[in-house]
Write an enzyme that holds these catalytic residues in place. Sequence first.
Site, PDB file in Angstrom:
ATOM      1  N   ARG A 138      17.768 -14.057  42.383  1.00  0.00           N
ATOM      2  CA  ARG A 138      19.204 -14.378  42.399  1.00  0.00           C
ATOM      3  C   ARG A 138      19.610 -15.074  43.706  1.00  0.00           C
ATOM      4  O   ARG A 138      19.223 -14.653  44.794  1.00  0.00           O
ATOM      5  CB  ARG A 138      20.021 -13.091  42.222  1.00  0.00           C
ATOM      6  CG  ARG A 138      21.523 -13.310  42.363  1.00  0.00           C
ATOM      7  CD  ARG A 138      22.311 -12.231  41.706  1.00  0.00           C
ATOM      8  NE  ARG A 138      22.326 -10.982  42.446  1.00  0.00           N
ATOM      9  CZ  ARG A 138      23.004  -9.903  42.049  1.00  0.00           C
ATOM     10  NH1 ARG A 138      23.694  -9.932  40.928  1.00  0.00           N
ATOM     11  NH2 ARG A 138      22.986  -8.806  42.762  1.00  0.00           N
ATOM     12  N   ARG A 175      19.255   0.949  44.500  1.00  0.00           N
ATOM     13  CA  ARG A 175      20.416   0.676  43.634  1.00  0.00           C
ATOM     14  C   ARG A 175      20.120   1.065  42.187  1.00  0.00           C
ATOM     15  O   ARG A 175      20.990   1.576  41.485  1.00  0.00           O
ATOM     16  CB  ARG A 175      20.802  -0.803  43.716  1.00  0.00           C
ATOM     17  CG  ARG A 175      21.461  -1.155  45.045  1.00  0.00           C
ATOM     18  CD  ARG A 175      21.479  -2.644  45.283  1.00  0.00           C
ATOM     19  NE  ARG A 175      22.323  -3.343  44.353  1.00  0.00           N
ATOM     20  CZ  ARG A 175      22.184  -4.641  44.050  1.00  0.00           C
ATOM     21  NH1 ARG A 175      21.204  -5.351  44.593  1.00  0.00           N
ATOM     22  NH2 ARG A 175      23.002  -5.204  43.203  1.00  0.00           N
ATOM     23  N   ARG A 234      21.669 -12.273  48.287  1.00  0.00           N
ATOM     24  CA  ARG A 234      22.530 -11.182  48.759  1.00  0.00           C
ATOM     25  C   ARG A 234      21.695 -10.205  49.559  1.00  0.00           C
ATOM     26  O   ARG A 234      20.571  -9.903  49.181  1.00  0.00           O
ATOM     27  CB  ARG A 234      23.151 -10.468  47.547  1.00  0.00           C
ATOM     28  CG  ARG A 234      24.558 -10.934  47.270  1.00  0.00           C
ATOM     29  CD  ARG A 234      25.069 -10.408  45.975  1.00  0.00           C
ATOM     30  NE  ARG A 234      24.984  -8.947  45.838  1.00  0.00           N
ATOM     31  CZ  ARG A 234      25.482  -8.295  44.806  1.00  0.00           C
ATOM     32  NH1 ARG A 234      26.092  -8.952  43.843  1.00  0.00           N
ATOM     33  NH2 ARG A 234      25.380  -6.995  44.732  1.00  0.00           N
ATOM     34  N   ARG A 237      31.818   3.372  38.430  1.00  0.00           N
ATOM     35  CA  ARG A 237      30.381   3.560  38.627  1.00  0.00           C
ATOM     36  C   ARG A 237      30.012   5.034  38.653  1.00  0.00           C
ATOM     37  O   ARG A 237      28.836   5.363  38.798  1.00  0.00           O
ATOM     38  CB  ARG A 237      29.982   2.934  39.970  1.00  0.00           C
ATOM     39  CG  ARG A 237      29.309   1.561  39.831  1.00  0.00           C
ATOM     40  CD  ARG A 237      28.957   1.098  41.208  1.00  0.00           C
ATOM     41  NE  ARG A 237      27.928   0.110  41.252  1.00  0.00           N
ATOM     42  CZ  ARG A 237      28.131  -1.206  41.312  1.00  0.00           C
ATOM     43  NH1 ARG A 237      29.346  -1.690  41.263  1.00  0.00           N
ATOM     44  NH2 ARG A 237      27.104  -2.023  41.417  1.00  0.00           N
ATOM     45  N   LYS A 266      26.554  -8.721  34.685  1.00  0.00           N
ATOM     46  CA  LYS A 266      27.981  -8.370  34.591  1.00  0.00           C
ATOM     47  C   LYS A 266      28.842  -9.443  35.271  1.00  0.00           C
ATOM     48  O   LYS A 266      29.863  -9.842  34.740  1.00  0.00           O
ATOM     49  CB  LYS A 266      28.265  -7.012  35.275  1.00  0.00           C
ATOM     50  CG  LYS A 266      27.516  -5.839  34.672  1.00  0.00           C
ATOM     51  CD  LYS A 266      27.950  -4.522  35.306  1.00  0.00           C
ATOM     52  CE  LYS A 266      27.670  -4.423  36.796  1.00  0.00           C
ATOM     53  NZ  LYS A 266      26.228  -4.458  37.158  1.00  0.00           N
TER      54      LYS A 266
HETATM   55  P1  AMP Z   1      27.950  -5.153  42.870  1.00  0.00           P
HETATM   56  O1  AMP Z   1      28.404  -6.470  43.422  1.00  0.00           O
HETATM   57  O2  AMP Z   1      28.765  -4.710  41.690  1.00  0.00           O
HETATM   58  O3  AMP Z   1      26.465  -5.129  42.597  1.00  0.00           O
HETATM   59  O4  AMP Z   1      28.223  -4.054  44.005  1.00  0.00           O
HETATM   60  C1  AMP Z   1      27.558  -4.122  45.242  1.00  0.00           C
HETATM   61  C2  AMP Z   1      27.703  -2.807  45.980  1.00  0.00           C
HETATM   62  O5  AMP Z   1      29.091  -2.531  46.233  1.00  0.00           O
HETATM   63  C3  AMP Z   1      27.201  -1.575  45.256  1.00  0.00           C
HETATM   64  O6  AMP Z   1      25.796  -1.409  45.375  1.00  0.00           O
HETATM   65  C4  AMP Z   1      27.980  -0.468  45.964  1.00  0.00           C
HETATM   66  O7  AMP Z   1      27.449  -0.220  47.249  1.00  0.00           O
HETATM   67  C5  AMP Z   1      29.347  -1.125  46.171  1.00  0.00           C
HETATM   68  N1  AMP Z   1      30.248  -0.875  45.026  1.00  0.00           N
HETATM   69  C6  AMP Z   1      30.757  -1.803  44.159  1.00  0.00           C
HETATM   70  N2  AMP Z   1      31.530  -1.226  43.244  1.00  0.00           N
HETATM   71  C7  AMP Z   1      31.508   0.103  43.498  1.00  0.00           C
HETATM   72  C8  AMP Z   1      32.095   1.258  42.884  1.00  0.00           C
HETATM   73  N3  AMP Z   1      32.856   1.147  41.777  1.00  0.00           N
HETATM   74  N4  AMP Z   1      31.843   2.465  43.433  1.00  0.00           N
HETATM   75  C9  AMP Z   1      31.086   2.605  44.534  1.00  0.00           C
HETATM   76  N5  AMP Z   1      30.493   1.583  45.158  1.00  0.00           N
HETATM   77  C10 AMP Z   1      30.690   0.320  44.653  1.00  0.00           C
END
Ligand code: AMP
Length: 220
Positions: free
Chosen positions: A127, A172, A161, A88, A13
């Site tokens: 990654r 996750r 990360r 999400r 994404k």
């Molecule tokens: P990402 O970079 O999109 O993989 O997001 C990393 C982490 O940020 C996720 O595993 C959640 O802990 C938090 N996070 C990001 N976007 C959301 C969302 N829309 N709702 C809840 N937690 C989020």
Amino acid sequence: MRLILLGPPGVGKGTQGRRLSQVQGWALISTGEMLREAGTRGTPLGLEARRRMDAGQLVSDEIMIGLVRERTALDDASKGFVLDGFPRTVPQAEALDALLEERGQRLDAVVSLNAPETELVRRLSDRRECPVCKRAYNRGSSAPKNGAHCDDHPEVELKSRADDAPETVRERLKVYREQTAPLIDYYGRCGRLLEVTGLGEPDAVFRTMQEALAARQQDR
Ligand code: AMP
């Protein structure tokens, strides 16, 4: 266009959203990135978010909806935006619908990217990210030109990360299956979903996604 990139962690994404925003001039709104920045700044929200992220858990709907409400109202989002990582949960999707309706706007498309879990786990363990520009690299499909350094910031070493550690990745993926995957049905029911494979080279995925979006634009 206003669109959502939906899909499990590691499906691409961020990579695809970044390219789409560069090519089309739509604002890239990555909620994970916003939270990581808040964590680095050490704000109370950022520190609480970091605790949740490091455990592979979601941050509360209330906080996320507030962040997206503010961010989508900024000037650069007026020509269109790509949401990477939001919504999400079903309550987040409902809040986004209500928010857009309030503003007399509409969501043009939801691109659902998918790939088998074995592939996602492999990608996440490979990654690496540039701490400056946040571009993601992968030893397999999108390796940096110079080994361990960012192409655009050659002085900077790429990092994993924190939430890409194997046990956090398992959590996750579970959270994705339970709380986010139901959104595929949510958007499918109202005909807004475009399913695109996340498998293959990033360039090929990007082309397929652009073709699907162009066809959607013609339909309207
Ligand atoms: P990402 O970079 O999109 O993989 O997001 C990393 C982490 O940020 C996720 O595993 C959640 O802990 C938090 N996070 C990001 N976007 C959301 C969302 N829309 N709702 C809840 N937690 C989020």
